[in-house]
Design a protein around this motif. Sequence first.
Motif, PDB file in Angstrom:
ATOM      1  N   ALA A 128       5.389   0.002   5.883  1.00 14.71           N
ATOM      2  CA  ALA A 128       4.056   0.599   5.966  1.00 14.71           C
ATOM      3  C   ALA A 128       3.548   0.781   4.536  1.00 14.71           C
ATOM      4  CB  ALA A 128       4.116   1.951   6.675  1.00 14.71           C
ATOM      5  N   GLU A 129       2.228   0.788   4.372  1.00 11.54           N
ATOM      6  CA  GLU A 129       1.635   0.871   3.041  1.00 11.54           C
ATOM      7  C   GLU A 129       2.117   2.093   2.267  1.00 11.54           C
ATOM      8  OE1 GLU A 129      -2.720   0.365   0.912  1.00 11.54           O
ATOM      9  OE2 GLU A 129      -2.633   0.780   3.058  1.00 11.54           O
ATOM     10  N   ARG A 130       2.220   3.233   2.942  1.00  9.82           N
ATOM     11  CA  ARG A 130       2.581   4.448   2.214  1.00  9.82           C
ATOM     12  C   ARG A 130       4.053   4.510   1.806  1.00  9.82           C
ATOM     13  NH1 ARG A 130       2.085   9.282   6.713  1.00  9.82           N
ATOM     14  NH2 ARG A 130       4.315   9.579   6.932  1.00  9.82           N
ATOM     15  N   ALA A 131       4.869   3.555   2.291  1.00  5.84           N
ATOM     16  CA  ALA A 131       6.286   3.518   1.917  1.00  5.84           C
ATOM     17  C   ALA A 131       6.598   2.438   0.884  1.00  5.84           C
ATOM     18  CB  ALA A 131       7.148   3.309   3.156  1.00  5.84           C
ATOM     19  N   VAL A 132       5.613   1.632   0.515  1.00  7.06           N
ATOM     20  CA  VAL A 132       5.841   0.533  -0.431  1.00  7.06           C
ATOM     21  C   VAL A 132       6.409   1.048  -1.755  1.00  7.06           C
ATOM     22  CG1 VAL A 132       4.687  -1.232  -1.832  1.00  7.06           C
ATOM     23  CG2 VAL A 132       4.197  -1.060   0.612  1.00  7.06           C
ATOM     24  N   ALA A 133       5.841   2.096  -2.302  1.00 11.65           N
ATOM     25  CA  ALA A 133       6.312   2.623  -3.594  1.00 11.65           C
ATOM     26  C   ALA A 133       7.776   3.067  -3.503  1.00 11.65           C
ATOM     27  CB  ALA A 133       5.434   3.783  -4.055  1.00 11.65           C
ATOM     28  N   PHE A 134       8.159   3.677  -2.395  1.00 10.47           N
ATOM     29  CA  PHE A 134       9.554   4.086  -2.212  1.00 10.47           C
ATOM     30  C   PHE A 134      10.461   2.862  -2.260  1.00 10.47           C
ATOM     31  CE2 PHE A 134      13.127   4.297   0.743  1.00 10.47           C
ATOM     32  CZ  PHE A 134      13.877   5.306   0.159  1.00 10.47           C
TER      33      PHE A 134
ATOM     34  N   GLY B  55      14.338  -1.010  -5.441  1.00  8.36           N
ATOM     35  CA  GLY B  55      14.677  -2.373  -5.848  1.00  8.36           C
ATOM     36  C   GLY B  55      14.102  -3.483  -4.979  1.00  8.36           C
ATOM     37  N   PHE B  56      13.258  -3.147  -4.029  1.00  7.60           N
ATOM     38  CA  PHE B  56      12.623  -4.161  -3.185  1.00  7.60           C
ATOM     39  C   PHE B  56      11.383  -4.698  -3.896  1.00  7.60           C
ATOM     40  CE2 PHE B  56      15.231  -1.943  -0.222  1.00  7.60           C
ATOM     41  CZ  PHE B  56      15.455  -2.800   0.842  1.00  7.60           C
ATOM     42  N   VAL B  57      11.049  -5.949  -3.618  1.00  7.60           N
ATOM     43  CA  VAL B  57       9.834  -6.556  -4.140  1.00  7.60           C
ATOM     44  C   VAL B  57       9.023  -7.091  -2.968  1.00  7.60           C
ATOM     45  CG1 VAL B  57      10.816  -7.143  -6.386  1.00  7.60           C
ATOM     46  CG2 VAL B  57      10.933  -8.795  -4.527  1.00  7.60           C
ATOM     47  N   GLN B  58       7.704  -7.114  -3.155  1.00  8.92           N
ATOM     48  CA  GLN B  58       6.834  -7.650  -2.112  1.00  8.92           C
ATOM     49  C   GLN B  58       6.972  -9.163  -2.059  1.00  8.92           C
ATOM     50  OE1 GLN B  58       2.805  -6.142  -1.756  1.00  8.92           O
ATOM     51  NE2 GLN B  58       3.385  -4.366  -2.992  1.00  8.92           N
ATOM     52  N   VAL B  59       6.983  -9.680  -0.834  1.00  8.82           N
ATOM     53  CA  VAL B  59       7.069 -11.110  -0.597  1.00  8.82           C
ATOM     54  C   VAL B  59       5.780 -11.517   0.108  1.00  8.82           C
ATOM     55  CG1 VAL B  59       8.332 -12.952   0.575  1.00  8.82           C
ATOM     56  CG2 VAL B  59       9.575 -10.984  -0.365  1.00  8.82           C
ATOM     57  N   GLY B  60       4.922 -12.227  -0.573  1.00 10.85           N
ATOM     58  CA  GLY B  60       3.657 -12.646   0.019  1.00 10.85           C
ATOM     59  C   GLY B  60       2.645 -11.513   0.049  1.00 10.85           C
ATOM     60  N   GLN B  61       1.608 -11.734   0.813  1.00  9.33           N
ATOM     61  CA  GLN B  61       0.505 -10.782   0.921  1.00  9.33           C
ATOM     62  C   GLN B  61       0.709  -9.845   2.109  1.00  9.33           C
ATOM     63  OE1 GLN B  61      -2.071 -10.515  -1.313  1.00  9.33           O
ATOM     64  NE2 GLN B  61      -0.772 -11.940  -2.450  1.00  9.33           N
ATOM     65  N   PRO B  62       0.160  -8.624   2.042  1.00 11.57           N
ATOM     66  CA  PRO B  62       0.208  -7.732   3.202  1.00 11.57           C
ATOM     67  C   PRO B  62      -0.546  -8.385   4.362  1.00 11.57           C
ATOM     68  CG  PRO B  62      -0.824  -6.651   1.317  1.00 11.57           C
ATOM     69  CD  PRO B  62      -0.546  -8.051   0.922  1.00 11.57           C
ATOM     70  N   PHE B  63      -0.182  -7.981   5.560  1.00 13.93           N
ATOM     71  CA  PHE B  63      -0.883  -8.521   6.720  1.00 13.93           C
ATOM     72  C   PHE B  63      -1.247  -7.393   7.666  1.00 13.93           C
ATOM     73  CE2 PHE B  63       3.575  -8.576   7.760  1.00 13.93           C
ATOM     74  CZ  PHE B  63       3.628  -8.193   9.089  1.00 13.93           C
TER      75      PHE B  63
ATOM     76  N   ARG C  38      -2.055   3.583  13.350  1.00 18.49           N
ATOM     77  CA  ARG C  38      -2.756   3.419  12.069  1.00 18.49           C
ATOM     78  C   ARG C  38      -1.779   3.366  10.889  1.00 18.49           C
ATOM     79  NH1 ARG C  38      -4.855   7.480   8.995  1.00 18.49           N
ATOM     80  NH2 ARG C  38      -4.461   8.927  10.689  1.00 18.49           N
ATOM     81  N   LEU C  39      -0.694   4.109  10.991  1.00 22.68           N
ATOM     82  CA  LEU C  39       0.318   4.117   9.934  1.00 22.68           C
ATOM     83  C   LEU C  39       0.805   2.703   9.625  1.00 22.68           C
ATOM     84  CD1 LEU C  39       2.357   5.651   8.094  1.00 22.68           C
ATOM     85  CD2 LEU C  39       3.856   5.785  10.082  1.00 22.68           C
ATOM     86  N   PHE C  40       0.896   1.871  10.651  1.00 24.20           N
ATOM     87  CA  PHE C  40       1.408   0.513  10.478  1.00 24.20           C
ATOM     88  C   PHE C  40       0.304  -0.537  10.605  1.00 24.20           C
ATOM     89  CE2 PHE C  40       5.065   2.979  12.038  1.00 24.20           C
ATOM     90  CZ  PHE C  40       5.914   2.794  10.960  1.00 24.20           C
ATOM     91  N   LYS C  41      -0.939  -0.161  10.292  1.00 25.40           N
ATOM     92  CA  LYS C  41      -2.055  -1.107  10.396  1.00 25.40           C
ATOM     93  C   LYS C  41      -1.837  -2.291   9.464  1.00 25.40           C
ATOM     94  CE  LYS C  41      -7.071  -1.460  10.101  1.00 25.40           C
ATOM     95  NZ  LYS C  41      -7.399  -2.118  11.320  1.00 25.40           N
ATOM     96  N   PHE C  42      -1.398  -2.021   8.222  1.00 24.88           N
ATOM     97  CA  PHE C  42      -1.068  -3.088   7.290  1.00 24.88           C
ATOM     98  C   PHE C  42       0.413  -3.005   6.980  1.00 24.88           C
ATOM     99  CE2 PHE C  42      -5.594  -2.599   6.592  1.00 24.88           C
ATOM    100  CZ  PHE C  42      -6.010  -3.927   6.602  1.00 24.88           C
ATOM    101  N   LEU C  43       1.083  -4.146   7.054  1.00 26.61           N
ATOM    102  CA  LEU C  43       2.502  -4.208   6.763  1.00 26.61           C
ATOM    103  C   LEU C  43       2.732  -5.085   5.534  1.00 26.61           C
ATOM    104  CD1 LEU C  43       3.960  -4.622  10.359  1.00 26.61           C
ATOM    105  CD2 LEU C  43       3.930  -2.564   8.944  1.00 26.61           C
ATOM    106  N   PHE C  44       3.755  -4.715   4.786  1.00 32.27           N
ATOM    107  CA  PHE C  44       4.096  -5.406   3.551  1.00 32.27           C
ATOM    108  C   PHE C  44       5.510  -5.958   3.691  1.00 32.27           C
ATOM    109  CE2 PHE C  44       0.778  -2.509   2.676  1.00 32.27           C
ATOM    110  CZ  PHE C  44       0.072  -2.970   1.584  1.00 32.27           C
ATOM    111  N   ASN C  45       5.649  -7.275   3.651  1.00 31.71           N
ATOM    112  CA  ASN C  45       6.978  -7.885   3.661  1.00 31.71           C
ATOM    113  C   ASN C  45       7.623  -7.611   2.319  1.00 31.71           C
ATOM    114  OD1 ASN C  45       6.775  -8.986   6.247  1.00 31.71           O
ATOM    115  ND2 ASN C  45       5.888 -10.893   5.500  1.00 31.71           N
ATOM    116  N   MET C  46       8.829  -7.055   2.358  1.00 33.32           N
ATOM    117  CA  MET C  46       9.546  -6.728   1.123  1.00 33.32           C
ATOM    118  C   MET C  46      10.990  -7.186   1.246  1.00 33.32           C
ATOM    119  SD  MET C  46       7.946  -2.997   0.214  1.00 33.32           S
ATOM    120  CE  MET C  46       8.238  -3.188  -1.557  1.00 33.32           C
TER     121      MET C  46
END
Length: 162
Positions: free
Chosen positions: A123-129, A134-142, A149-157
Amino acid sequence: MTYLSKGKVTFREEPRNRSRPKFRQLSRDVSGEVFDIPEEHQVIFAYETLHGKSTLIGAICYKTADSCLTEPDSTFDSDYYHVIAFLFVKGDFQCQGVGRQLLDRAVLSMLSVTRRPIRVQSAERAVAFFEKMGFVQVGQPFESMCGPRLFKFLFNMEKIVK
């Protein structure tokens, strides 16, 4: 065992069939929505003990990679990778190391099976955590087509392990 300012924290892996109600309630308390433990996933719970009373304060739900697979398929959620499905920590216990310790325990468990990258759809609000872990984003959020709403946008990490 860990000590917070309020009490001590213990961590326990529990069988999926007996822990589903607790996990569902925790997910509702943290996210406002009910989530279930996916099939073939394991759960580690965090409990705070204060004055002899234990309270559930967090959980991580994860799946170990299929060690029989020799290479990943083309999807992000391939069984070749270890996967973190959910990580919940109650608000009063966030930023106190509980999430880090849950993640550390799950990572140790996953890597004891096979050394593979670990993936999460955050979820977007957990990306910084996850980036701090040590995780990195892979590709673009979708944009997720369903869910709260919490999971409206997801970030592959992904976290590469050595």
